[in-house]
Design an enzyme around this catalytic site. Sequence first.
Site, PDB file in Angstrom:
ATOM      1  N   ASP A 210       1.617  18.773  34.525  1.00 19.67           N
ATOM      2  CA  ASP A 210       0.654  17.680  34.338  1.00 19.67           C
ATOM      3  C   ASP A 210       0.523  16.842  35.610  1.00 19.67           C
ATOM      4  O   ASP A 210      -0.578  16.405  35.974  1.00 19.67           O
ATOM      5  CB  ASP A 210       1.084  16.787  33.180  1.00 19.67           C
ATOM      6  N   GLU A 236      -5.838  25.290  34.435  1.00 19.32           N
ATOM      7  CA  GLU A 236      -5.523  24.849  35.799  1.00 19.32           C
ATOM      8  C   GLU A 236      -6.723  24.958  36.732  1.00 19.32           C
ATOM      9  O   GLU A 236      -6.587  24.844  37.949  1.00 19.32           O
ATOM     10  CB  GLU A 236      -4.361  25.662  36.373  1.00 19.32           C
TER      11      GLU A 236
END
Length: 329
Positions: A210, A236
Site C-alpha cells: 500500500d 498495481e
Amino acid sequence: MAKYRVPPTPDNFSVWFTYALGASIELKRAIDILIGNRRRFDAKTNNDLFNAYVGLQASDGRTINHASQRLRSLMVSARQFLSTAIADNHSQMQAISDVADRGGAEVNSRQLIESLMKELEKATTRATHLETNFAEKARELDSIRDSLSKSEERAKTDTLTGLPNRRGLEEFFRVAQISAMEKGEPLSVLLIDIDHFKKFNDNFGHGVGDQVLQLMGKVLREKLRDGDLPARYGGEELIAVLPKADLAACKRVAERIRRTIAECSIPGRSVDEVLPRITISIGVAQFQPGESMAELIERCDRALYLAKKAGRNRVVTESELSPELAATG
C-alpha cells in the site's frame, strides 16, 4: 440505428434514444464525431458508449433518489410555510384596514395608535419568523448540494492513493477525447506497472504494498501538469492522460516519472529490514481520432508488455512495437 447498423439491444436502444432526445450533449457530440469519422458501430464501440454515457447514471440512482426525496420534503415544507405566511399577511392587512376604518370614527387617538403598533409588531414577528425559516431551508439546500458533491467525488476517487479511479478516468477521457478531435490536438496516455509488485506484498506484507502505491500516487501528482489526469487503473497499474501532448512529449514525462520512482525508497518496519528498490515499466501511446479509450489503452498495454519483456524499469512507446505485435497484442 438501422442506418448505422446498430444491433437492436436494450443497451443500444438506451444510448440512441438518449441521443435522439438530445438529453446528453456529450453523448450527441461523441456519436456525431464517430459518424463524421465513419466509425463502425461494432459491439465494442456500442458497449463503450453505453458504459460511458448511459450506464454510469444507474450507479448514481441511489444517491440521486435520496437527494430527490430530501428536496421534495424541503419543497413541501417551504410551500406550506409560504401558504401560512400569505394567509397571515392577508389577516394582518385586514386588521390594519380595520384600524384605519376606526380612525375615521371618533376613537381615542391613543387607542388607535396602540392598535396600529400591535398589528405592526405582529407583522415584524411574522417577517422575522419567515426570514429564519428560509435561512434554515437555505442551509438544508446547501447540505444537500454538499452531500451530492461529496458522494460524487467519493465515487470517482480511489481511497488508497487518493487518485481518480476508473470512473473518474473515463469521465475525464471522454471530455479530452472530444476536445482532441474537435481541435485537432494530440492526446496521449501512459500506463504504469510496478515491477515485481507481488513480491512486496508476499515478502513484506500488504501494508508495504500500500505504501508503494501511495508513493506512486504522490509522484504522479507532482510530475504531471495541472491539466493532466493521473488515475489508478487497477491493482498495481496506474495511468495518466495527457491532453495536448504527443507521443514524444508523453515519453519524456514517463521517463521523468520512471527516474523519480527509481530514486525513491520505502522505509522498512525495522532498522534492519531492507526493502528492494522500486522500479516501474511504462507503456505510452497516442490517441487516434475516433478510437475508444479501451483501444488506446490496449496499445499502451502492448508497449508495457514489451517494456517488461525487455527487462523492466523502462519506457516503451507504441512506435517501438513490431507490426505483428501491434496488430495482435
